[in-house]
Design a protein around this motif. Sequence first.
Motif, short mmCIF file in Angstrom:
data_model
loop_
_atom_site.label_atom_id
_atom_site.label_comp_id
_atom_site.label_asym_id
_atom_site.label_seq_id
_atom_site.Cartn_x
_atom_site.Cartn_y
_atom_site.Cartn_z
N MET A 21 3.81 89.07 -62.53
CA MET A 21 2.89 87.92 -62.62
C MET A 21 2.10 87.70 -61.32
SD MET A 21 3.86 84.16 -64.05
CE MET A 21 4.98 83.69 -62.73
N TYR A 58 -1.61 87.26 -67.08
CA TYR A 58 -1.40 87.37 -65.63
C TYR A 58 -2.59 88.03 -64.93
CZ TYR A 58 3.47 86.74 -67.15
OH TYR A 58 4.62 86.30 -67.74
N LYS A 82 4.30 89.53 -73.51
CA LYS A 82 4.11 88.17 -74.01
C LYS A 82 3.08 88.23 -75.13
CE LYS A 82 3.45 84.19 -71.26
NZ LYS A 82 3.14 83.60 -69.95
N MET A 120 5.34 84.19 -79.20
CA MET A 120 5.36 82.75 -78.93
C MET A 120 4.34 82.08 -79.85
SD MET A 120 4.97 83.54 -74.95
CE MET A 120 5.05 81.95 -74.16
N ARG A 209 12.82 84.68 -64.86
CA ARG A 209 12.86 84.01 -63.55
C ARG A 209 14.25 83.62 -63.04
NH1 ARG A 209 8.85 79.06 -65.08
NH2 ARG A 209 10.31 77.62 -65.97
N PRO A 210 15.07 84.63 -62.76
CA PRO A 210 16.42 84.36 -62.23
C PRO A 210 16.41 83.63 -60.90
CG PRO A 210 15.85 86.68 -61.99
CD PRO A 210 14.80 86.08 -62.87
N TYR A 212 14.39 81.24 -60.03
CA TYR A 212 13.70 79.95 -60.20
C TYR A 212 12.44 79.92 -59.33
CZ TYR A 212 13.35 74.98 -61.45
OH TYR A 212 12.94 73.76 -61.94
N ARG A 219 15.06 82.55 -48.73
CA ARG A 219 13.82 82.39 -47.99
C ARG A 219 13.57 80.95 -47.54
NH1 ARG A 219 8.11 85.01 -49.58
NH2 ARG A 219 7.00 84.31 -47.73
N TYR A 231 2.17 78.39 -54.62
CA TYR A 231 2.31 78.25 -56.08
C TYR A 231 3.47 77.33 -56.47
CZ TYR A 231 5.67 82.15 -55.58
OH TYR A 231 6.71 82.95 -55.20
N VAL A 279 13.86 89.46 -66.06
CA VAL A 279 12.47 89.63 -65.66
C VAL A 279 12.30 88.90 -64.33
CG1 VAL A 279 10.07 89.39 -66.35
CG2 VAL A 279 11.85 89.52 -68.10
N THR A 280 12.13 89.70 -63.28
CA THR A 280 12.13 89.16 -61.92
C THR A 280 10.79 89.45 -61.25
OG1 THR A 280 14.48 89.75 -61.86
CG2 THR A 280 13.45 89.17 -59.75
N LEU A 282 8.56 90.65 -58.64
CA LEU A 282 8.78 91.57 -57.52
C LEU A 282 7.44 91.96 -56.93
CD1 LEU A 282 11.49 93.70 -59.37
CD2 LEU A 282 11.90 92.12 -57.46
N ASN A 283 7.23 91.57 -55.69
CA ASN A 283 5.91 91.73 -55.09
C ASN A 283 5.89 92.68 -53.90
OD1 ASN A 283 5.21 89.71 -56.92
ND2 ASN A 283 5.80 88.12 -55.47
N GLN A 287 11.57 93.46 -51.71
CA GLN A 287 12.15 92.65 -52.78
C GLN A 287 12.82 93.53 -53.83
OE1 GLN A 287 8.95 90.12 -54.14
NE2 GLN A 287 9.13 88.73 -52.39
N GLU A 290 16.10 94.80 -52.38
CA GLU A 290 17.15 93.78 -52.34
C GLU A 290 17.72 93.56 -53.74
OE1 GLU A 290 16.19 90.20 -50.19
OE2 GLU A 290 18.23 89.44 -50.42
#
Length: 320
Positions: A21, A58, A82, A120, A209-210, A212, A219, A231, A279-280, A282-283, A287, A290
Amino acid sequence: MDYRRLGGTDLDVSVLCFGPMRSAAKDGSNNAVSQSGARALEAALAAGVNFLHSSYEYKTRWMMTEVLRDHPKRKDIHHGIKLPVPDWDDCAFDPAKFRMRVEEALSELATDRIAVLQWMWRTRPNDDDHRLPLLASIMDDVWATFEAMRDEGKVGYLMTLPYTTAATRAALDTGRFAGLVSFLNPIEMELAEFFPELERNGQGFVCIRPLYQGVLTDRRSGWDEVPEGHYLDRLRTENPDAFDQRSAIADAFADEIDGSMTRFALRFPLFSPVVASMVTGLNSVAQVEEAVAALDGVEPRPDLFEKVRALWASGFRPGA
Ligand SMILES: NC(=O)c1ccc[n+]([C@@H]2O[C@H](COP(=O)([O-])OP(=O)(O)OC[C@H]3O[C@@H](n4cnc5c(N)ncnc54)[C@H](OP(=O)(O)O)[C@@H]3O)[C@@H](O)[C@H]2O)c1
Protein backbone atom coordinates in the motif's frame (compact mmCIF):
# COMPACT_ATOMS: atom_id res chain seq x y z
CA MET A 1 10.16 -19.00 5.12
CA ASP A 2 7.32 -20.98 6.66
CA TYR A 3 4.18 -21.85 4.73
CA ARG A 4 0.68 -22.64 5.94
CA ARG A 5 -2.26 -24.17 4.12
CA LEU A 6 -4.88 -21.45 3.71
CA GLY A 7 -8.10 -22.96 5.04
CA GLY A 8 -10.79 -23.52 2.43
CA THR A 9 -8.19 -23.67 -0.35
CA ASP A 10 -5.41 -25.87 -1.70
CA LEU A 11 -2.92 -23.00 -1.39
CA ASP A 12 0.24 -23.24 0.69
CA VAL A 13 1.00 -19.59 1.31
CA SER A 14 4.01 -18.00 2.94
CA VAL A 15 3.14 -16.78 6.44
CA LEU A 16 4.35 -13.35 5.29
CA CYS A 17 2.26 -11.72 2.57
CA PHE A 18 3.67 -8.62 0.91
CA GLY A 19 1.47 -5.55 1.45
CA PRO A 20 2.34 -2.81 -1.08
CA MET A 21 0.00 0.00 0.00
CA ARG A 22 2.86 2.42 0.72
CA SER A 23 5.66 0.72 -1.20
CA ALA A 24 5.75 3.07 -4.19
CA ALA A 25 4.92 6.60 -5.28
CA LYS A 26 1.26 6.80 -6.25
CA ASP A 27 2.02 9.05 -9.21
CA GLY A 28 4.24 6.41 -10.81
CA SER A 29 7.49 8.27 -10.26
CA ASN A 30 10.57 6.16 -9.70
CA ASN A 31 11.63 8.06 -6.59
CA ALA A 32 13.39 6.83 -3.43
CA VAL A 33 10.16 5.39 -1.98
CA SER A 34 9.46 3.42 -5.16
CA GLN A 35 13.03 2.17 -5.44
CA SER A 36 13.02 1.08 -1.81
CA GLY A 37 9.65 -0.67 -2.29
CA ALA A 38 10.86 -2.49 -5.40
CA ARG A 39 13.95 -3.69 -3.56
CA ALA A 40 11.70 -4.81 -0.67
CA LEU A 41 9.50 -6.82 -3.04
CA GLU A 42 12.57 -8.40 -4.66
CA ALA A 43 13.94 -9.28 -1.22
CA ALA A 44 10.63 -10.76 -0.09
CA LEU A 45 10.44 -12.98 -3.19
CA ALA A 46 14.06 -14.04 -2.70
CA ALA A 47 13.27 -14.95 0.92
CA GLY A 48 10.43 -17.25 -0.19
CA VAL A 49 7.37 -14.99 0.06
CA ASN A 50 4.88 -16.46 -2.43
CA PHE A 51 1.79 -14.46 -1.47
CA LEU A 52 1.28 -10.86 -2.63
CA HIS A 53 -1.62 -8.57 -1.82
CA SER A 54 -2.58 -5.64 -4.04
CA SER A 55 -5.32 -3.25 -5.03
CA TYR A 56 -5.91 -0.83 -7.85
CA GLU A 57 -6.78 1.65 -5.10
CA TYR A 58 -3.20 1.83 -3.77
CA LYS A 59 -1.85 3.00 -7.15
CA THR A 60 1.36 1.09 -6.44
CA ARG A 61 0.80 -1.86 -8.79
CA TRP A 62 2.94 -0.19 -11.43
CA MET A 63 5.98 -0.90 -9.24
CA MET A 64 4.87 -4.54 -8.85
CA THR A 65 4.48 -4.83 -12.63
CA GLU A 66 8.08 -3.76 -13.09
CA VAL A 67 9.37 -6.29 -10.56
CA LEU A 68 7.12 -9.16 -11.60
CA ARG A 69 7.04 -8.87 -15.40
CA ASP A 70 10.17 -10.96 -15.98
CA HIS A 71 10.64 -12.39 -12.50
CA PRO A 72 11.71 -16.07 -12.49
CA LYS A 73 9.27 -16.86 -9.65
CA ARG A 74 6.35 -15.16 -11.39
CA LYS A 75 4.47 -18.43 -11.93
CA ASP A 76 4.87 -19.55 -8.30
CA ILE A 77 3.18 -16.52 -6.78
CA HIS A 78 -0.29 -16.55 -5.24
CA HIS A 79 -1.97 -13.19 -5.64
CA GLY A 80 -4.68 -11.81 -3.41
CA ILE A 81 -6.52 -8.72 -4.61
CA LYS A 82 -9.02 -6.35 -3.10
CA LEU A 83 -12.22 -6.56 -5.12
CA PRO A 84 -14.82 -3.99 -4.05
CA VAL A 85 -17.91 -4.51 -6.24
CA PRO A 86 -20.27 -2.77 -5.60
CA ASP A 87 -18.10 0.11 -4.51
CA TRP A 88 -19.59 3.02 -2.51
CA ASP A 89 -22.04 4.71 -4.89
CA ASP A 90 -22.53 1.77 -7.27
CA CYS A 91 -25.70 0.68 -5.41
CA ALA A 92 -25.90 -2.61 -7.34
CA PHE A 93 -23.60 -5.50 -8.24
CA ASP A 94 -22.13 -5.17 -11.72
CA PRO A 95 -20.65 -8.41 -13.11
CA ALA A 96 -18.75 -6.44 -15.77
CA LYS A 97 -16.97 -4.38 -13.10
CA PHE A 98 -16.07 -7.53 -11.15
CA ARG A 99 -14.58 -9.00 -14.31
CA MET A 100 -12.81 -5.77 -15.24
CA ARG A 101 -11.11 -5.52 -11.82
CA VAL A 102 -9.82 -9.08 -12.14
CA GLU A 103 -8.68 -8.62 -15.75
CA GLU A 104 -6.76 -5.43 -14.91
CA ALA A 105 -5.06 -7.22 -12.00
CA LEU A 106 -4.09 -10.17 -14.21
CA SER A 107 -2.47 -7.79 -16.64
CA GLU A 108 -0.79 -5.51 -14.09
CA LEU A 109 0.54 -8.41 -12.03
CA ALA A 110 1.75 -10.29 -15.12
CA THR A 111 -0.05 -13.44 -14.05
CA ASP A 112 -2.62 -15.94 -15.37
CA ARG A 113 -4.59 -16.33 -12.15
CA ILE A 114 -5.60 -14.43 -9.06
CA ALA A 115 -5.59 -17.05 -6.32
CA VAL A 116 -7.62 -15.19 -3.68
CA LEU A 117 -10.34 -12.65 -4.28
CA GLN A 118 -10.86 -10.43 -1.26
CA TRP A 119 -14.35 -9.49 -2.31
CA MET A 120 -16.01 -6.53 -0.57
CA TRP A 121 -19.36 -4.86 -0.91
CA ARG A 122 -19.49 -1.19 -0.02
CA THR A 123 -22.38 1.20 0.35
CA ARG A 124 -22.74 4.83 1.29
CA PRO A 125 -23.08 5.08 4.22
CA ASN A 126 -21.12 1.87 4.69
CA ASP A 127 -23.13 0.55 7.64
CA ASP A 128 -24.86 -2.72 8.45
CA ASP A 129 -28.32 -1.27 7.78
CA HIS A 130 -27.37 -0.76 4.14
CA ARG A 131 -24.91 -3.59 3.65
CA LEU A 132 -26.77 -6.57 5.11
CA PRO A 133 -29.86 -6.38 2.84
CA LEU A 134 -27.61 -5.68 -0.15
CA LEU A 135 -25.55 -8.81 0.48
CA ALA A 136 -28.64 -10.97 0.52
CA SER A 137 -29.85 -9.51 -2.77
CA ILE A 138 -26.55 -9.80 -4.73
CA MET A 139 -24.87 -12.92 -3.37
CA ASP A 140 -26.18 -15.27 -6.08
CA ASP A 141 -24.96 -12.94 -8.84
CA VAL A 142 -21.57 -12.50 -7.18
CA TRP A 143 -21.20 -16.26 -6.91
CA ALA A 144 -22.24 -16.86 -10.52
CA THR A 145 -19.72 -14.28 -11.76
CA PHE A 146 -16.99 -15.77 -9.60
CA GLU A 147 -17.80 -19.31 -10.77
CA ALA A 148 -17.63 -18.29 -14.42
CA MET A 149 -14.18 -16.74 -13.95
CA ARG A 150 -13.04 -19.70 -11.87
CA ASP A 151 -14.10 -22.05 -14.68
CA GLU A 152 -12.01 -19.94 -17.06
CA GLY A 153 -9.03 -20.52 -14.75
CA LYS A 154 -8.64 -16.82 -13.97
CA VAL A 155 -9.48 -16.87 -10.26
CA GLY A 156 -9.06 -19.37 -7.45
CA TYR A 157 -11.04 -18.74 -4.29
CA LEU A 158 -13.65 -16.29 -3.07
CA MET A 159 -12.98 -14.75 0.33
CA THR A 160 -14.35 -11.59 1.84
CA LEU A 161 -13.52 -8.62 4.05
CA PRO A 162 -16.86 -7.94 5.73
CA TYR A 163 -15.89 -4.89 7.95
CA THR A 164 -18.22 -5.64 10.90
CA THR A 165 -19.10 -8.64 13.01
CA ALA A 166 -22.75 -8.53 11.85
CA ALA A 167 -21.63 -8.52 8.22
CA THR A 168 -19.19 -11.35 8.97
CA ARG A 169 -22.06 -13.39 10.40
CA ALA A 170 -24.16 -12.69 7.31
CA ALA A 171 -21.27 -13.50 4.94
CA LEU A 172 -20.46 -16.79 6.64
CA ASP A 173 -24.13 -17.74 6.65
CA THR A 174 -24.21 -17.55 2.84
CA GLY A 175 -21.93 -20.60 2.76
CA ARG A 176 -20.14 -19.11 -0.26
CA PHE A 177 -16.78 -18.00 1.14
CA ALA A 178 -13.61 -20.02 1.53
CA GLY A 179 -12.70 -17.73 4.40
CA LEU A 180 -12.08 -14.19 5.60
CA VAL A 181 -9.44 -11.56 4.91
CA SER A 182 -9.45 -8.91 7.60
CA PHE A 183 -7.70 -6.81 10.20
CA LEU A 184 -6.14 -8.68 13.09
CA ASN A 185 -3.57 -7.60 15.66
CA PRO A 186 -3.65 -7.27 19.46
CA ILE A 187 -5.64 -4.00 19.13
CA GLU A 188 -8.08 -5.22 16.46
CA MET A 189 -9.51 -8.55 17.56
CA GLU A 190 -13.19 -8.21 16.66
CA LEU A 191 -13.21 -11.12 14.21
CA ALA A 192 -11.39 -13.56 16.51
CA GLU A 193 -14.80 -14.68 17.83
CA PHE A 194 -15.33 -16.42 14.47
CA PHE A 195 -12.08 -18.40 14.58
CA PRO A 196 -13.48 -21.54 16.27
CA GLU A 197 -16.21 -21.65 13.60
CA LEU A 198 -13.70 -21.15 10.77
CA GLU A 199 -11.54 -23.92 12.19
CA ARG A 200 -14.52 -26.30 12.53
CA ASN A 201 -15.59 -25.59 8.95
CA GLY A 202 -12.12 -25.77 7.45
CA GLN A 203 -12.25 -22.11 6.36
CA GLY A 204 -9.25 -19.81 6.32
CA PHE A 205 -8.22 -16.39 7.58
CA VAL A 206 -5.72 -13.97 6.07
CA CYS A 207 -4.69 -11.28 8.54
CA ILE A 208 -4.27 -7.64 7.47
CA ARG A 209 -2.00 -5.11 9.24
CA PRO A 210 -0.37 -7.12 12.04
CA LEU A 211 1.61 -4.05 13.10
CA TYR A 212 -1.50 -1.87 13.44
CA GLN A 213 -0.06 0.45 10.78
CA GLY A 214 3.25 0.75 12.61
CA VAL A 215 1.89 1.41 16.13
CA LEU A 216 2.87 -2.08 17.26
CA THR A 217 6.55 -1.72 16.41
CA ASP A 218 9.73 -0.71 18.19
CA ARG A 219 9.85 2.47 16.15
CA ARG A 220 7.63 4.63 18.36
CA SER A 221 5.77 4.33 21.63
CA GLY A 222 3.65 7.49 21.78
CA TRP A 223 1.83 10.04 19.64
CA ASP A 224 4.55 12.60 20.42
CA GLU A 225 6.86 10.52 18.20
CA VAL A 226 4.50 10.73 15.21
CA PRO A 227 5.33 13.79 13.12
CA GLU A 228 2.58 16.08 11.84
CA GLY A 229 1.37 15.08 8.38
CA HIS A 230 2.26 11.40 8.94
CA TYR A 231 -0.26 8.84 7.64
CA LEU A 232 -0.92 7.87 11.27
CA ASP A 233 -2.71 11.22 11.73
CA ARG A 234 -5.89 9.51 10.56
CA LEU A 235 -5.53 6.83 13.24
CA ARG A 236 -4.87 9.58 15.82
CA THR A 237 -8.45 10.73 15.15
CA GLU A 238 -9.99 7.27 14.83
CA ASN A 239 -8.30 5.74 17.87
CA PRO A 240 -6.55 8.31 20.08
CA ASP A 241 -5.95 5.52 22.65
CA ALA A 242 -3.80 3.46 20.29
CA PHE A 243 -0.52 4.07 22.11
CA ASP A 244 -2.12 3.61 25.56
CA GLN A 245 -3.35 0.26 24.29
CA ARG A 246 0.15 -0.49 23.02
CA SER A 247 1.49 0.26 26.56
CA ALA A 248 -1.10 -2.04 28.15
CA ILE A 249 -0.01 -4.84 25.83
CA ALA A 250 3.66 -4.11 26.51
CA ASP A 251 3.06 -4.29 30.29
CA ALA A 252 0.85 -7.38 30.25
CA PHE A 253 3.07 -9.43 27.93
CA ALA A 254 6.53 -8.07 28.72
CA ASP A 255 8.02 -11.56 29.03
CA GLU A 256 6.68 -12.68 25.67
CA ILE A 257 7.56 -9.40 23.98
CA ASP A 258 11.07 -9.75 25.35
CA GLY A 259 12.31 -6.40 24.12
CA SER A 260 10.76 -6.31 20.64
CA MET A 261 7.16 -5.26 20.08
CA THR A 262 7.73 -5.57 16.31
CA ARG A 263 8.70 -9.21 16.62
CA PHE A 264 5.84 -10.01 19.00
CA ALA A 265 3.24 -8.27 16.82
CA LEU A 266 4.48 -10.00 13.69
CA ARG A 267 4.29 -13.42 15.36
CA PHE A 268 1.05 -12.85 17.25
CA PRO A 269 -1.57 -13.63 14.53
CA LEU A 270 0.15 -16.95 13.80
CA PHE A 271 -0.50 -18.04 17.39
CA SER A 272 -3.96 -18.87 16.02
CA PRO A 273 -3.93 -21.98 13.83
CA VAL A 274 -6.66 -20.43 11.65
CA VAL A 275 -4.40 -17.62 10.41
CA ALA A 276 -2.36 -18.70 7.40
CA SER A 277 -0.64 -15.47 6.42
CA MET A 278 -0.28 -11.80 7.31
CA VAL A 279 -0.56 -8.95 4.84
CA THR A 280 2.20 -6.70 6.14
CA GLY A 281 3.19 -3.29 4.83
CA LEU A 282 6.82 -3.66 3.75
CA ASN A 283 8.61 -0.62 2.40
CA SER A 284 12.30 -1.49 2.70
CA VAL A 285 14.67 -4.43 2.62
CA ALA A 286 15.35 -3.92 6.34
CA GLN A 287 11.63 -4.33 7.12
CA VAL A 288 11.47 -7.48 5.00
CA GLU A 289 14.54 -8.92 6.73
CA GLU A 290 13.14 -8.18 10.18
CA ALA A 291 9.80 -9.79 9.32
CA VAL A 292 11.39 -12.84 7.72
CA ALA A 293 13.60 -13.41 10.78
CA ALA A 294 10.72 -12.87 13.22
CA LEU A 295 8.45 -15.34 11.44
CA ASP A 296 10.81 -18.26 11.42
CA GLY A 297 9.25 -21.29 13.10
CA VAL A 298 6.13 -19.77 14.70
CA GLU A 299 3.89 -22.49 16.14
CA PRO A 300 0.24 -21.97 17.10
CA ARG A 301 -0.18 -20.98 20.74
CA PRO A 302 -3.94 -20.80 21.24
CA ASP A 303 -3.56 -20.16 24.99
CA LEU A 304 -1.45 -17.05 24.47
CA PHE A 305 -3.73 -15.90 21.65
CA GLU A 306 -6.69 -16.12 24.04
CA LYS A 307 -4.82 -14.24 26.79
CA VAL A 308 -4.17 -11.35 24.41
CA ARG A 309 -7.78 -11.49 23.31
CA ALA A 310 -8.89 -11.33 26.95
CA LEU A 311 -6.88 -8.13 27.44
CA TRP A 312 -8.52 -6.67 24.30
CA ALA A 313 -11.96 -7.76 25.56
CA SER A 314 -11.31 -6.03 28.90
CA GLY A 315 -10.82 -2.73 27.09
CA PHE A 316 -7.06 -3.01 27.89
CA ARG A 317 -7.75 -2.90 31.62
CA PRO A 318 -6.20 -6.09 33.02
CA GLY A 319 -8.32 -7.52 35.82
CA ALA A 320 -11.38 -5.51 34.74
N1 LIG B 1 -9.18 -2.83 3.36
C1 LIG B 1 -8.10 -3.49 3.00
O1 LIG B 1 -8.16 -4.46 2.27
C2 LIG B 1 -6.76 -3.04 3.52
C3 LIG B 1 -6.66 -1.93 4.35
C4 LIG B 1 -5.42 -1.58 4.83
C5 LIG B 1 -4.29 -2.31 4.43
N2 LIG B 1 -4.40 -3.37 3.59
C6 LIG B 1 -3.23 -4.16 3.16
O2 LIG B 1 -2.48 -4.50 4.31
C7 LIG B 1 -1.13 -4.06 4.18
C8 LIG B 1 -0.60 -3.67 5.53
O3 LIG B 1 -1.33 -2.58 6.07
P1 LIG B 1 -0.64 -1.41 6.85
O4 LIG B 1 0.62 -1.06 6.17
O5 LIG B 1 -1.65 -0.37 7.10
O6 LIG B 1 -0.35 -2.05 8.27
P2 LIG B 1 0.84 -2.89 8.96
O7 LIG B 1 1.27 -3.99 8.09
O8 LIG B 1 0.33 -3.21 10.31
O9 LIG B 1 1.99 -1.80 9.17
C9 LIG B 1 2.97 -1.66 8.20
C10 LIG B 1 3.77 -0.42 8.48
O10 LIG B 1 4.60 -0.63 9.61
C11 LIG B 1 5.91 -0.16 9.32
N3 LIG B 1 6.83 -1.30 9.43
C12 LIG B 1 6.90 -2.40 8.67
N4 LIG B 1 7.88 -3.22 9.09
C13 LIG B 1 8.45 -2.60 10.14
C14 LIG B 1 9.51 -2.94 10.99
N5 LIG B 1 10.19 -4.08 10.86
N6 LIG B 1 9.82 -2.08 11.99
C15 LIG B 1 9.15 -0.93 12.16
N7 LIG B 1 8.13 -0.55 11.36
C16 LIG B 1 7.79 -1.38 10.37
C17 LIG B 1 5.91 0.40 7.92
O11 LIG B 1 5.74 1.82 7.99
P3 LIG B 1 6.89 2.87 7.66
O12 LIG B 1 7.73 2.29 6.56
O13 LIG B 1 6.13 4.09 7.29
O14 LIG B 1 7.62 3.02 8.96
C18 LIG B 1 4.67 -0.18 7.29
O15 LIG B 1 4.04 0.69 6.37
C19 LIG B 1 -1.19 -2.93 3.15
O16 LIG B 1 0.02 -2.76 2.47
C20 LIG B 1 -2.26 -3.42 2.23
O17 LIG B 1 -1.72 -4.34 1.30
C21 LIG B 1 -5.62 -3.75 3.14
